[in-house]
Design a protein around this motif. Structure first.
Motif, PDB file in Angstrom:
ATOM      1  N   THR A 129     -38.126   6.949 -53.208  1.00 43.03           N
ATOM      2  CA  THR A 129     -37.727   5.533 -52.913  1.00 43.03           C
ATOM      3  C   THR A 129     -38.462   4.584 -53.834  1.00 43.03           C
ATOM      4  N   THR A 144     -31.159   6.811 -52.707  1.00 45.89           N
ATOM      5  CA  THR A 144     -30.629   5.264 -52.379  1.00 45.89           C
ATOM      6  C   THR A 144     -29.798   4.899 -51.499  1.00 45.89           C
ATOM      7  N   TRP A 176     -27.485   1.567 -50.114  1.00 50.38           N
ATOM      8  CA  TRP A 176     -26.873   0.460 -50.429  1.00 50.38           C
ATOM      9  C   TRP A 176     -26.404  -0.444 -49.001  1.00 50.38           C
ATOM     10  N   GLU A 203     -26.048  11.420 -60.477  1.00 49.11           N
ATOM     11  CA  GLU A 203     -25.851  10.849 -59.039  1.00 49.11           C
ATOM     12  C   GLU A 203     -24.726  11.441 -58.347  1.00 49.11           C
ATOM     13  N   GLY A 211     -37.513   3.549 -56.703  1.00 48.81           N
ATOM     14  CA  GLY A 211     -36.392   2.873 -57.553  1.00 48.81           C
ATOM     15  C   GLY A 211     -36.472   3.445 -58.987  1.00 48.81           C
ATOM     16  N   TYR A 244     -22.991  10.827 -54.751  1.00 48.21           N
ATOM     17  CA  TYR A 244     -22.944   9.478 -53.961  1.00 48.21           C
ATOM     18  C   TYR A 244     -21.797   9.790 -52.658  1.00 48.21           C
ATOM     19  N   SER A 304     -33.235   0.467 -50.067  1.00 47.67           N
ATOM     20  CA  SER A 304     -34.302   1.635 -49.607  1.00 47.67           C
ATOM     21  C   SER A 304     -35.505   1.506 -50.699  1.00 47.67           C
ATOM     22  N   VAL A 305     -35.462   0.649 -51.643  1.00 44.74           N
ATOM     23  CA  VAL A 305     -36.496   0.626 -52.684  1.00 44.74           C
ATOM     24  C   VAL A 305     -37.920   0.384 -51.876  1.00 44.74           C
ATOM     25  N   THR A 332     -29.209  -2.680 -53.078  1.00 38.57           N
ATOM     26  CA  THR A 332     -30.143  -1.748 -52.774  1.00 38.57           C
ATOM     27  C   THR A 332     -31.188  -2.242 -51.734  1.00 38.57           C
TER      28      THR A 332
END
Length: 343
Positions: free
Chosen positions: A220, A338, A340, A306, A222, A308, A196-197, A194
């Motif tokens: 963002t 999020t 990745w 989620e 988390g 995705y 983007s946190v 990840t």
């Protein structure tokens, strides 16, 4: 040479027969168009499903700088359970100012009213597409197939010029190898992490006051918890809510997702899909995919689900745009977005 030519012709005839008679369930079916095409390249009501896609103006339907994305809705005449392939036969002619579409979004419905997004046609079978030819833009998926009678194809033009469509093909069942369609082929996520946190982001439009993003950290932070206080909300927004995340540096992106509440009791729907774009400067974005798959699958009620997208290969960019495509006139509650990446 003569014998080889005969064998090739016979093979093509077999493929055409199979394609039209079994796999291609749109052959000869009726459809509607919106907006109406240009009068010079109008539709007789049969052009797009007649099996003909010659490089000929008279064989095509055309739009010039349409006021809205051209949309084709094909009535398959019955419910099909394994819609796995949708393709458009498109003219490309730079000298005639005919552009290739950027992509199309395909959706399916049982009743012609409620549609589910299936995926995005972003791949050209003939890539790179030669000039002055008919190209095949397609979506293919043999795992997450469609169920329904009506297939809607929203075409996104590739610039301010002509968009010329010669044929629509909807396939049901196993995708014939002869089509050469690339199915699956997502990137290996073993080393993905990840990124983007805690990264800054922008919302367009702002979320509703009742579930505001007061400190611009919720999206963002988390956390993706089933808690009203942990989410921001959009109440039947006039435009698709969009998140633009700044990763602060060029990054090899492999997966993008967002977490949403689903609560029938509270009139909170999951989005239909997420349109994913990337950019180097935060101004000009390139569309790379459509997120339609949920985790868990199928989606659960009274739960954070989620949605995705996984890339077929790493996409290098600094900015990620996630456009939420809401479902119906209801609340959309977002808990987290999020990204990745791999090193």
């Amino acid at each position: 040479m003569f014998k080889k030519g005969i064998l090739l012709l016979l093979a093509l005839m077999v493929v055409s027969f199979m394609f039209a008679g079994e796999f291609n369930v749109s052959a000869g079916k009726t459809y509607t168009l919106s907006p109406e095409p240009n009068p010079n390249y109008a539709d007789t009501g049969t052009k797009l499903t007649d099996g003909s896609f010659n490089f000929s103006w008279g064989d095509m339907v055309g739009w010039e700088n349409p006021v809205a994305n051209p949309t084709i809705v094909v009535d398959l005449g019955a419910v099909f359970e394994e819609v796995s392939y949708v393709a458009l036969k498109i003219m490309y002619s730079a000298p005639s100012a005919v552009n290739l579409p950027e992509y199309f979004i395909v959706s399916i419905s049982e009743d012609g009213e409620l549609y589910e997004d299936l995926g995005m046609g972003i791949t050209y079978a003939e890539a790179p597409v030669p000039n002055d030819t008919i190209a095949t833009l397609y979506w293919a998926n043999d795992e997450f197939v469609g169920y329904g009678r009506y297939v809607k194809i929203e075409v996104v033009p590739g610039g301010e010029a002509w968009t010329m469509v010669a044929e629509v093909i909807v396939g049901d069942g196993a995708i014939p190898e002869e089509l050469g369609a690339v199915v699956g082929g997502t990137v290996d996520l073993t080393e993905a992490a990840t990124v983007s946190v805690g990264k800054p982001y922008m919302l367009i439009p702002l979320s509703s006051d009742a579930y505001a993003d007061t400190d611009s950290i919720e999206v963002t932070d988390g956390f993706a918890r089933y808690s009203w206080a942990d989410m921001i909300g959009f109440d039947n927004p006039a435009i698709n809510p969009t998140i633009i995340i700044d990763l602060l540096e060029p990054t090899s992106i492999v997966r993008v997702s967002s977490h949403f509440m689903r609560s029938f009791a509270s009139a909170v729907n999951l989005p239909n899909s997420l349109l994913i774009g990337v950019s180097d400067d935060g101004m000009e974005f390139r569309t790379v995919g459509l997120a339609t798959i949920t985790n868990p699958y199928p989606a659960q009620n009274e739960f954070i689900n989620e949605i995705y997208w996984v890339a077929s290969e790493p996409v290098v960019a600094r900015y990620v745009k996630i456009e939420i495509r809401p479902r119906g006139n209801a609340w959309t509650m977002l808990a987290e977005a999020t990204v990745w990446a791999v090193k």
